[in-house]
Design a protein around this motif. Sequence first.
Motif, PDB file in Angstrom:
ATOM      1  N   LEU A  52      -3.030  -7.171  -8.292  1.00 38.58           N
ATOM      2  CA  LEU A  52      -1.736  -6.754  -8.746  1.00 38.58           C
ATOM      3  C   LEU A  52      -1.939  -6.548 -10.234  1.00 38.58           C
ATOM      4  CD1 LEU A  52       0.143 -10.080  -7.605  1.00 38.58           C
ATOM      5  CD2 LEU A  52       0.339  -7.475  -6.661  1.00 38.58           C
ATOM      6  N   VAL A  53      -2.982  -6.796 -10.937  1.00 44.92           N
ATOM      7  CA  VAL A  53      -3.027  -6.525 -12.225  1.00 44.92           C
ATOM      8  C   VAL A  53      -3.821  -5.106 -12.207  1.00 44.92           C
ATOM      9  CG1 VAL A  53      -4.848  -7.063 -14.201  1.00 44.92           C
ATOM     10  CG2 VAL A  53      -3.456  -8.688 -13.115  1.00 44.92           C
ATOM     11  N   LEU A  54      -4.777  -4.725 -11.125  1.00 45.34           N
ATOM     12  CA  LEU A  54      -5.227  -3.476 -11.086  1.00 45.34           C
ATOM     13  C   LEU A  54      -4.600  -2.590 -10.696  1.00 45.34           C
ATOM     14  CD1 LEU A  54      -8.904  -3.842  -9.529  1.00 45.34           C
ATOM     15  CD2 LEU A  54      -8.253  -3.367 -11.847  1.00 45.34           C
ATOM     16  N   ARG A  55      -3.274  -2.834  -9.993  1.00 47.88           N
ATOM     17  CA  ARG A  55      -2.146  -1.757  -9.884  1.00 47.88           C
ATOM     18  C   ARG A  55      -1.409  -1.212 -11.103  1.00 47.88           C
ATOM     19  NH1 ARG A  55       1.878  -4.132  -5.485  1.00 47.88           N
ATOM     20  NH2 ARG A  55       2.762  -2.145  -5.423  1.00 47.88           N
ATOM     21  N   LEU A  56      -1.392  -2.054 -11.945  1.00 47.05           N
ATOM     22  CA  LEU A  56      -0.761  -1.605 -13.358  1.00 47.05           C
ATOM     23  C   LEU A  56      -1.267  -0.218 -13.803  1.00 47.05           C
ATOM     24  CD1 LEU A  56       0.266  -4.706 -14.853  1.00 47.05           C
ATOM     25  CD2 LEU A  56       1.799  -3.243 -13.576  1.00 47.05           C
ATOM     26  N   PRO A  57      -2.638  -0.265 -14.100  1.00 48.00           N
ATOM     27  CA  PRO A  57      -3.390   0.888 -14.668  1.00 48.00           C
ATOM     28  C   PRO A  57      -3.282   2.085 -13.644  1.00 48.00           C
ATOM     29  CG  PRO A  57      -4.961  -0.845 -14.455  1.00 48.00           C
ATOM     30  CD  PRO A  57      -3.546  -1.391 -14.262  1.00 48.00           C
ATOM     31  N   LEU A  58      -3.319   1.753 -12.327  1.00 44.20           N
ATOM     32  CA  LEU A  58      -3.323   2.765 -11.400  1.00 44.20           C
ATOM     33  C   LEU A  58      -2.016   3.490 -11.135  1.00 44.20           C
ATOM     34  CD1 LEU A  58      -4.538   4.011  -8.539  1.00 44.20           C
ATOM     35  CD2 LEU A  58      -3.217   2.275  -7.645  1.00 44.20           C
ATOM     36  N   SER A 104       4.891 -11.960 -11.133  1.00 45.03           N
ATOM     37  CA  SER A 104       5.651 -13.065 -11.746  1.00 45.03           C
ATOM     38  C   SER A 104       5.598 -14.519 -11.075  1.00 45.03           C
ATOM     39  CB  SER A 104       7.147 -12.753 -11.982  1.00 45.03           C
ATOM     40  OG  SER A 104       7.869 -12.820 -10.782  1.00 45.03           O
ATOM     41  N   SER A 105       4.984 -14.474  -9.838  1.00 45.29           N
ATOM     42  CA  SER A 105       5.196 -15.648  -8.914  1.00 45.29           C
ATOM     43  C   SER A 105       4.265 -15.410  -7.555  1.00 45.29           C
ATOM     44  CB  SER A 105       6.618 -16.183  -8.537  1.00 45.29           C
ATOM     45  OG  SER A 105       7.111 -15.133  -7.420  1.00 45.29           O
ATOM     46  N   ASP A 106       3.740 -16.472  -7.033  1.00 44.64           N
ATOM     47  CA  ASP A 106       3.149 -16.332  -5.715  1.00 44.64           C
ATOM     48  C   ASP A 106       3.844 -15.542  -4.660  1.00 44.64           C
ATOM     49  OD1 ASP A 106       0.743 -17.343  -6.999  1.00 44.64           O
ATOM     50  OD2 ASP A 106       1.236 -19.384  -6.309  1.00 44.64           O
ATOM     51  N   LYS A 107       5.189 -16.156  -4.562  1.00 43.04           N
ATOM     52  CA  LYS A 107       6.062 -15.594  -3.527  1.00 43.04           C
ATOM     53  C   LYS A 107       6.296 -13.991  -3.633  1.00 43.04           C
ATOM     54  CE  LYS A 107      10.352 -16.364  -0.957  1.00 43.04           C
ATOM     55  NZ  LYS A 107      11.565 -16.878  -0.892  1.00 43.04           N
ATOM     56  N   ALA A 108       6.524 -13.587  -4.829  1.00 44.30           N
ATOM     57  CA  ALA A 108       6.705 -12.038  -5.114  1.00 44.30           C
ATOM     58  C   ALA A 108       5.394 -11.275  -4.873  1.00 44.30           C
ATOM     59  CB  ALA A 108       7.428 -12.040  -6.761  1.00 44.30           C
ATOM     60  N   ALA A 109       4.204 -12.172  -5.097  1.00 43.83           N
ATOM     61  CA  ALA A 109       3.077 -11.215  -4.988  1.00 43.83           C
ATOM     62  C   ALA A 109       2.728 -10.938  -3.594  1.00 43.83           C
ATOM     63  CB  ALA A 109       1.907 -12.201  -5.538  1.00 43.83           C
ATOM     64  N   ALA A 110       3.345 -11.508  -2.655  1.00 40.79           N
ATOM     65  CA  ALA A 110       3.557 -11.038  -1.139  1.00 40.79           C
ATOM     66  C   ALA A 110       1.997 -11.176  -0.610  1.00 40.79           C
ATOM     67  CB  ALA A 110       4.192  -9.627  -1.083  1.00 40.79           C
ATOM     68  N   GLY A 111       1.451 -12.200  -1.150  1.00 36.47           N
ATOM     69  CA  GLY A 111       0.141 -12.471  -0.484  1.00 36.47           C
ATOM     70  C   GLY A 111      -1.032 -11.885  -1.062  1.00 36.47           C
ATOM     71  N   PHE A 112      -0.902 -10.646  -2.177  1.00 30.08           N
ATOM     72  CA  PHE A 112      -2.015 -10.274  -2.734  1.00 30.08           C
ATOM     73  C   PHE A 112      -2.601 -10.801  -3.778  1.00 30.08           C
ATOM     74  CE2 PHE A 112       0.796  -6.486  -1.258  1.00 30.08           C
ATOM     75  CZ  PHE A 112      -0.182  -5.584  -0.666  1.00 30.08           C
ATOM     76  N   PRO A 113      -3.850 -10.738  -3.850  1.00 28.03           N
ATOM     77  CA  PRO A 113      -4.418 -11.527  -5.089  1.00 28.03           C
ATOM     78  C   PRO A 113      -4.206 -10.990  -6.270  1.00 28.03           C
ATOM     79  CG  PRO A 113      -6.148 -10.643  -3.606  1.00 28.03           C
ATOM     80  CD  PRO A 113      -4.857 -10.035  -3.088  1.00 28.03           C
ATOM     81  N   LYS A 114      -4.083 -11.888  -7.516  1.00 26.86           N
ATOM     82  CA  LYS A 114      -3.694 -11.624  -8.751  1.00 26.86           C
ATOM     83  C   LYS A 114      -4.353 -10.375  -9.363  1.00 26.86           C
ATOM     84  CE  LYS A 114      -0.494 -14.243 -10.558  1.00 26.86           C
ATOM     85  NZ  LYS A 114       0.943 -13.968 -10.237  1.00 26.86           N
ATOM     86  N   TRP A 115      -5.856 -10.266  -8.981  1.00 30.38           N
ATOM     87  CA  TRP A 115      -6.459  -9.126  -9.537  1.00 30.38           C
ATOM     88  C   TRP A 115      -6.172  -8.011  -8.939  1.00 30.38           C
ATOM     89  CZ3 TRP A 115      -9.580  -6.114  -6.406  1.00 30.38           C
ATOM     90  CH2 TRP A 115      -9.841  -6.735  -5.386  1.00 30.38           C
ATOM     91  N   VAL A 159       8.572  -3.240 -10.193  1.00 25.71           N
ATOM     92  CA  VAL A 159       8.192  -4.002  -8.994  1.00 25.71           C
ATOM     93  C   VAL A 159       6.971  -4.580  -9.248  1.00 25.71           C
ATOM     94  CG1 VAL A 159       7.679  -3.751  -6.503  1.00 25.71           C
ATOM     95  CG2 VAL A 159       9.482  -2.798  -7.473  1.00 25.71           C
ATOM     96  N   HIS A 160       5.919  -3.861  -9.939  1.00 24.73           N
ATOM     97  CA  HIS A 160       4.644  -4.333 -10.143  1.00 24.73           C
ATOM     98  C   HIS A 160       4.586  -5.289 -11.054  1.00 24.73           C
ATOM     99  CE1 HIS A 160       3.049  -1.096  -7.621  1.00 24.73           C
ATOM    100  NE2 HIS A 160       3.600  -0.213  -8.627  1.00 24.73           N
TER     101      HIS A 160
END
Length: 117
Positions: A99-105, A86-97, A80-81
């Motif tokens: 989403l990127v920080l969620r990976l190491p989290l 992969s796209s702005d629509k899939a990001a659900a309004g979250f800023p890219k940064w 999911v992360h």
Amino acid sequence: MNSPWHLYLMAGMYSVAGIMHFVKPKLYMRIMPRYLPNHKQLVYLSGLAEIVLGIGLCIPALKAIAIYGIIAMLMVFLLVHFYMLSSDKAAAGFPKWVLVLRLPLQFGLMYWAWWYL
């Protein structure tokens, strides 16, 4: 109840997160990867898994199984992360940064669970 308080914090965190899958399922269906089938069922199933695993952390005989389950679940949630990146629509309004920080989290959460084995 001789486990550390932070184990119960983790248990509560997963239980509340699981309950939210039933309270706000549309929020979770919105971020489901398109290539996965039956989004609503998967949202409910993952919510149930989080609740059961959260409770399992509080039962000494089930704690290790719950920990392995949490780690496996978090590994699956990486899909999911990555999808959200992969796209702005899939990001659900979250800023890219964010989403990127969620990976190491995610890996930090896996380590936190592993620590209790």
